[in-house]
Design an enzyme around this catalytic site. Structure first.
Site: not given
Length: 125
Positions: A119-121
């Site tokens: 997951v990239e935020v």
């Protein structure tokens, strides 16, 4: 034909209830039961559908947990978001660092969900 927008993504997961709790807690997403036993996560106008790894045969039957990799945008300052991850004991895989996004430069941090999906935020720069 021209593609206009992303409607939804699907994540194959080992444990749908645990995945729902993770995304509700860490990213404040809302989980909804679309039909009996079929769950999705909602944020803004977007949706992540959850596919249990042990389900009846479907067109996505060869999908495996942990094979997802996606980017979410936030207006929350990334430093604040990183502190929240640390408070929850979630390890940062990479970042913060500058990346190229669909609409320009991003400042991103990466972590894994319970199934190992990356997951990239990001904040748009």
């Amino acid at each position: 034909m021209k593609v206009r927008a992303l409607d939804h993504i699907v994540l194959c997961v080992n444990d749908v209830p645990a995945t729902r709790r993770f995304y509700e807690r860490v990213l404040n997403m809302e989980s909804r039961e679309e039909r009996p036993g079929k769950w999705s996560l909602h944020f803004g106008t977007h949706k992540i559908s959850l596919q249990g790894a042990v389900t009846s045969p479907s067109i996505a039957c060869e999908t495996v947990p942990g094979s997802g990799n996606f980017c979410l945008l936030t207006d929350t300052p990334l430093e604040e978001f990183i502190l929240n991850l640390k408070r929850q004991g979630i390890a940062i895989v990479d970042g913060p660092g500058e990346r190229a996004g669909a609409m320009g430069k991003l400042l991103s941090v990466y972590f894994k969900d319970p199934d190992g999906n990356l997951v990239e935020v990001s904040n748009q720069l």
